[in-house]
Design a protein around this motif. Structure first.
Motif, PDB file in Angstrom:
ATOM      1  N   ILE A 141      78.390 131.152  36.019  1.00 24.53           N
ATOM      2  CA  ILE A 141      78.686 131.775  34.722  1.00 24.53           C
ATOM      3  C   ILE A 141      77.629 131.393  33.702  1.00 24.53           C
ATOM      4  CG2 ILE A 141      80.321 131.797  32.796  1.00 24.53           C
ATOM      5  CD1 ILE A 141      82.559 131.404  34.876  1.00 24.53           C
ATOM      6  N   ASN A 142      77.223 130.114  33.709  1.00 22.06           N
ATOM      7  CA  ASN A 142      76.207 129.639  32.774  1.00 22.06           C
ATOM      8  C   ASN A 142      74.883 130.355  32.991  1.00 22.06           C
ATOM      9  OD1 ASN A 142      75.322 127.614  30.724  1.00 22.06           O
ATOM     10  ND2 ASN A 142      73.986 126.982  32.391  1.00 22.06           N
ATOM     11  N   THR A 143      74.527 130.566  34.265  1.00 23.40           N
ATOM     12  CA  THR A 143      73.299 131.299  34.586  1.00 23.40           C
ATOM     13  C   THR A 143      73.373 132.733  34.083  1.00 23.40           C
ATOM     14  OG1 THR A 143      72.969 129.938  36.564  1.00 23.40           O
ATOM     15  CG2 THR A 143      71.789 132.032  36.458  1.00 23.40           C
ATOM     16  N   ASP A 144      74.546 133.368  34.292  1.00 22.81           N
ATOM     17  CA  ASP A 144      74.744 134.744  33.810  1.00 22.81           C
ATOM     18  C   ASP A 144      74.642 134.811  32.287  1.00 22.81           C
ATOM     19  OD1 ASP A 144      75.103 135.533  36.411  1.00 22.81           O
ATOM     20  OD2 ASP A 144      77.297 135.520  36.323  1.00 22.81           O
ATOM     21  N   LEU A 145      75.243 133.808  31.611  1.00 19.15           N
ATOM     22  CA  LEU A 145      75.180 133.783  30.141  1.00 19.15           C
ATOM     23  C   LEU A 145      73.740 133.630  29.661  1.00 19.15           C
ATOM     24  CD1 LEU A 145      78.256 131.539  29.222  1.00 19.15           C
ATOM     25  CD2 LEU A 145      77.960 133.953  28.679  1.00 19.15           C
ATOM     26  N   ALA A 146      73.000 132.762  30.322  1.00 21.68           N
ATOM     27  CA  ALA A 146      71.607 132.557  29.942  1.00 21.68           C
ATOM     28  C   ALA A 146      70.801 133.836  30.120  1.00 21.68           C
ATOM     29  CB  ALA A 146      71.005 131.418  30.774  1.00 21.68           C
ATOM     30  N   GLN A 147      71.031 134.553  31.237  1.00 18.35           N
ATOM     31  CA  GLN A 147      70.335 135.812  31.472  1.00 18.35           C
ATOM     32  C   GLN A 147      70.733 136.865  30.440  1.00 18.35           C
ATOM     33  OE1 GLN A 147      71.271 136.778  35.546  1.00 18.35           O
ATOM     34  NE2 GLN A 147      69.712 135.393  36.388  1.00 18.35           N
ATOM     35  N   SER A 148      72.046 136.885  30.112  1.00 14.83           N
ATOM     36  CA  SER A 148      72.523 137.840  29.101  1.00 14.83           C
ATOM     37  C   SER A 148      71.897 137.557  27.743  1.00 14.83           C
ATOM     38  CB  SER A 148      74.051 137.770  28.996  1.00 14.83           C
ATOM     39  OG  SER A 148      74.658 138.155  30.208  1.00 14.83           O
ATOM     40  N   ALA A 149      71.810 136.248  27.385  1.00 13.46           N
ATOM     41  CA  ALA A 149      71.203 135.872  26.112  1.00 13.46           C
ATOM     42  C   ALA A 149      69.735 136.281  26.085  1.00 13.46           C
ATOM     43  CB  ALA A 149      71.335 134.367  25.897  1.00 13.46           C
ATOM     44  N   MET A 150      69.034 136.131  27.207  1.00 11.53           N
ATOM     45  CA  MET A 150      67.622 136.509  27.290  1.00 11.53           C
ATOM     46  C   MET A 150      67.462 138.023  27.141  1.00 11.53           C
ATOM     47  SD  MET A 150      64.973 135.710  30.409  1.00 11.53           S
ATOM     48  CE  MET A 150      65.424 133.983  30.354  1.00 11.53           C
ATOM     49  N   GLN A 151      68.340 138.773  27.816  1.00 14.67           N
ATOM     50  CA  GLN A 151      68.293 140.229  27.710  1.00 14.67           C
ATOM     51  C   GLN A 151      68.609 140.689  26.290  1.00 14.67           C
ATOM     52  OE1 GLN A 151      70.971 141.623  30.730  1.00 14.67           O
ATOM     53  NE2 GLN A 151      69.503 141.325  32.403  1.00 14.67           N
ATOM     54  N   SER A 152      69.566 140.010  25.642  1.00 13.52           N
ATOM     55  CA  SER A 152      69.916 140.349  24.259  1.00 13.52           C
ATOM     56  C   SER A 152      68.717 140.154  23.347  1.00 13.52           C
ATOM     57  CB  SER A 152      71.088 139.486  23.778  1.00 13.52           C
ATOM     58  OG  SER A 152      72.259 139.771  24.508  1.00 13.52           O
ATOM     59  N   ASN A 153      67.996 139.062  23.553  1.00 10.12           N
ATOM     60  CA  ASN A 153      66.789 138.814  22.755  1.00 10.12           C
ATOM     61  C   ASN A 153      65.759 139.913  22.963  1.00 10.12           C
ATOM     62  OD1 ASN A 153      67.316 136.466  21.269  1.00 10.12           O
ATOM     63  ND2 ASN A 153      66.878 135.146  23.014  1.00 10.12           N
ATOM     64  N   GLN A 154      65.629 140.359  24.223  1.00 10.32           N
ATOM     65  CA  GLN A 154      64.672 141.429  24.511  1.00 10.32           C
ATOM     66  C   GLN A 154      65.088 142.726  23.819  1.00 10.32           C
ATOM     67  OE1 GLN A 154      64.635 141.540  28.793  1.00 10.32           O
ATOM     68  NE2 GLN A 154      63.334 139.696  28.983  1.00 10.32           N
ATOM     69  N   PHE A 155      66.407 143.036  23.861  1.00  9.37           N
ATOM     70  CA  PHE A 155      66.903 144.250  23.187  1.00  9.37           C
ATOM     71  C   PHE A 155      66.680 144.158  21.682  1.00  9.37           C
ATOM     72  CE2 PHE A 155      70.125 144.702  26.843  1.00  9.37           C
ATOM     73  CZ  PHE A 155      69.199 145.426  27.578  1.00  9.37           C
ATOM     74  N   ILE A 156      66.919 142.974  21.112  1.00  9.15           N
ATOM     75  CA  ILE A 156      66.736 142.781  19.668  1.00  9.15           C
ATOM     76  C   ILE A 156      65.274 142.984  19.284  1.00  9.15           C
ATOM     77  CG2 ILE A 156      66.782 141.046  17.824  1.00  9.15           C
ATOM     78  CD1 ILE A 156      69.306 139.902  19.138  1.00  9.15           C
ATOM     79  N   ILE A 229      73.788 131.006  20.433  1.00 10.20           N
ATOM     80  CA  ILE A 229      74.408 131.158  21.748  1.00 10.20           C
ATOM     81  C   ILE A 229      73.507 130.560  22.831  1.00 10.20           C
ATOM     82  CG2 ILE A 229      75.110 132.834  23.505  1.00 10.20           C
ATOM     83  CD1 ILE A 229      76.016 134.658  21.201  1.00 10.20           C
ATOM     84  N   SER A 230      72.206 130.862  22.723  1.00  8.58           N
ATOM     85  CA  SER A 230      71.254 130.330  23.715  1.00  8.58           C
ATOM     86  C   SER A 230      71.243 128.814  23.699  1.00  8.58           C
ATOM     87  CB  SER A 230      69.850 130.864  23.425  1.00  8.58           C
ATOM     88  OG  SER A 230      69.813 132.267  23.564  1.00  8.58           O
ATOM     89  N   SER A 231      71.303 128.243  22.479  1.00  8.80           N
ATOM     90  CA  SER A 231      71.324 126.781  22.348  1.00  8.80           C
ATOM     91  C   SER A 231      72.574 126.193  22.988  1.00  8.80           C
ATOM     92  CB  SER A 231      71.260 126.389  20.866  1.00  8.80           C
ATOM     93  OG  SER A 231      71.362 124.989  20.705  1.00  8.80           O
ATOM     94  N   GLU A 232      73.728 126.839  22.738  1.00 10.98           N
ATOM     95  CA  GLU A 232      74.983 126.342  23.315  1.00 10.98           C
ATOM     96  C   GLU A 232      74.998 126.522  24.832  1.00 10.98           C
ATOM     97  OE1 GLU A 232      77.305 124.657  21.728  1.00 10.98           O
ATOM     98  OE2 GLU A 232      76.031 124.825  19.945  1.00 10.98           O
ATOM     99  N   VAL A 233      74.415 127.632  25.305  1.00 11.61           N
ATOM    100  CA  VAL A 233      74.324 127.862  26.751  1.00 11.61           C
ATOM    101  C   VAL A 233      73.464 126.782  27.400  1.00 11.61           C
ATOM    102  CG1 VAL A 233      73.376 129.396  28.521  1.00 11.61           C
ATOM    103  CG2 VAL A 233      74.781 130.332  26.694  1.00 11.61           C
ATOM    104  N   SER A 234      72.377 126.419  26.701  1.00 11.69           N
ATOM    105  CA  SER A 234      71.507 125.356  27.210  1.00 11.69           C
ATOM    106  C   SER A 234      72.252 124.034  27.297  1.00 11.69           C
ATOM    107  CB  SER A 234      70.285 125.217  26.307  1.00 11.69           C
ATOM    108  OG  SER A 234      69.452 124.183  26.760  1.00 11.69           O
ATOM    109  N   LYS A 235      73.018 123.718  26.246  1.00 12.70           N
ATOM    110  CA  LYS A 235      73.830 122.490  26.254  1.00 12.70           C
ATOM    111  C   LYS A 235      74.860 122.545  27.375  1.00 12.70           C
ATOM    112  CE  LYS A 235      73.434 121.631  21.275  1.00 12.70           C
ATOM    113  NZ  LYS A 235      74.182 121.566  19.989  1.00 12.70           N
ATOM    114  N   LEU A 236      75.472 123.736  27.525  1.00 13.22           N
ATOM    115  CA  LEU A 236      76.469 123.905  28.581  1.00 13.22           C
ATOM    116  C   LEU A 236      75.837 123.698  29.954  1.00 13.22           C
ATOM    117  CD1 LEU A 236      79.353 124.697  29.423  1.00 13.22           C
ATOM    118  CD2 LEU A 236      78.634 127.087  29.379  1.00 13.22           C
ATOM    119  N   GLY A 237      74.577 124.156  30.104  1.00 13.04           N
ATOM    120  CA  GLY A 237      73.878 123.968  31.366  1.00 13.04           C
ATOM    121  C   GLY A 237      73.666 122.499  31.684  1.00 13.04           C
ATOM    122  N   ILE A 238      73.295 121.715  30.647  1.00 11.82           N
ATOM    123  CA  ILE A 238      73.092 120.275  30.843  1.00 11.82           C
ATOM    124  C   ILE A 238      74.412 119.609  31.217  1.00 11.82           C
ATOM    125  CG2 ILE A 238      72.456 118.114  29.698  1.00 11.82           C
ATOM    126  CD1 ILE A 238      70.513 119.778  27.981  1.00 11.82           C
TER     127      ILE A 238
END
Length: 260
Positions: A141-156, A229-238
């Motif tokens: 789930i964390n990997t999916d969230l990180a990918q989603s956050a990356m895609q969101s940044n690209q869309f933005i 969100i990306s920052s929290e996802v990173s923390k969640l990954g750790i």
């Protein structure tokens, strides 16, 4: 040490059990008048020689334990073997039997505790396996969230580029509208209708510019939230990695307990 036990009742049976478990001792004979007693049956299962006559005690025997508590039996043993073998009387034998009782009690208690430890370790092992599976799902789930956050940044970023392009086009339309008004003013009465159109084009340009500005502000807000969100996802990954490490260590401990 080679031992003979005289008396195969309850006490004698306990003595057989005691000395049979000691590597340094060997029971070379069990004597009892009742060949159907519990001690005799037990001795036979162990392959120990059994007899009803004290005269048949193995000559290699070094110690005789009198477990009947009968004074005449003790006296007979002393008369026959007192000079050649060490004879243990019933009082000492009772002390041995007391030690046996305590040993059995301790063994039973230890076995019970080991069973409880085994049950607990199996339960812990089961729960640890579940935790590992949950941790693996969380990692996914964390990997999916990180990918989603990356895609969101690209869309933005793409939307921001489009907004900037719209702003440029709007500025060009505004300039065209201004030039059209100037040319309409030069044309006088003939250019009045064209002037109205040019003015509307400028108004539309202003509205478009304002709308593009609002979109830009919204994108900036989205970008800021996405960074959070990306920052929290990173923390969640750790945290997920730490949990995964701890879970695997705990499962290894549970495996060791189970093997023990």
């Amino acid at each position: 040490m080679k031992i003979a036990i005289v008396g195969a009742g309850t006490g004698g049976t306990k003595l057989i059990e005691l000395f049979n478990d000691i590597k340094e001792t060997e029971i070379v004979g069990v004597i009892d008048r009742n060949m159907q007693s519990a001690g005799i049956e037990y001795a036979r299962k162990l392959g120990i020689r059994c007899s009803t006559d004290i005269s048949e005690i193995d000559s290699a025997c070094e110690m005789i334990i009198e477990a009947t508590g009968n004074a005449s039996v003790l006296e007979s043993l002393r008369e026959r073997y007192g000079s050649t073998k060490h004879i243990v009387d019933s009082i000492t034998a009772k002390l041995m039997m007391f030690i046996v009782d305590k040993q059995i009690e301790m063994r039973d208690r230890l076995n019970f505790q080991l069973e409880e430890i085994n049950k607990t370790s199996e339960s812990l092992h089961f729960e640890m396996n579940n935790m590992v599976k949950i941790t693996e799902k969380l990692n996914g789930i964390n990997t999916d969230l990180a990918q989603s956050a990356m895609q969101s940044n690209q869309f933005i970023e793409k939307t921001d580029e489009m907004t900037k392009a719209v702003n440029k086009i709007t500025q060009q339309i505004k300039i065209l509208g201004l030039n059209a008004n100037i040319e309409a003013a030069r044309a006088g009465e003939h250019g009045r209708g064209f002037s109205v159109v040019a003015t509307e084009v400028q108004k539309m340009s202003d509205s478009t510019s304002e709308f593009a500005s609002q979109i830009s502000d919204l994108l900036n807000s989205l970008r800021a939230e996405n960074e959070k969100i990306s920052s929290e996802v990173s923390k969640l990954g750790i945290l997920s990695e730490n949990q995964d490490t701890i879970t695997h260590k705990a499962r290894n401990i549970a495996d060791e307990l189970k093997n023990i």
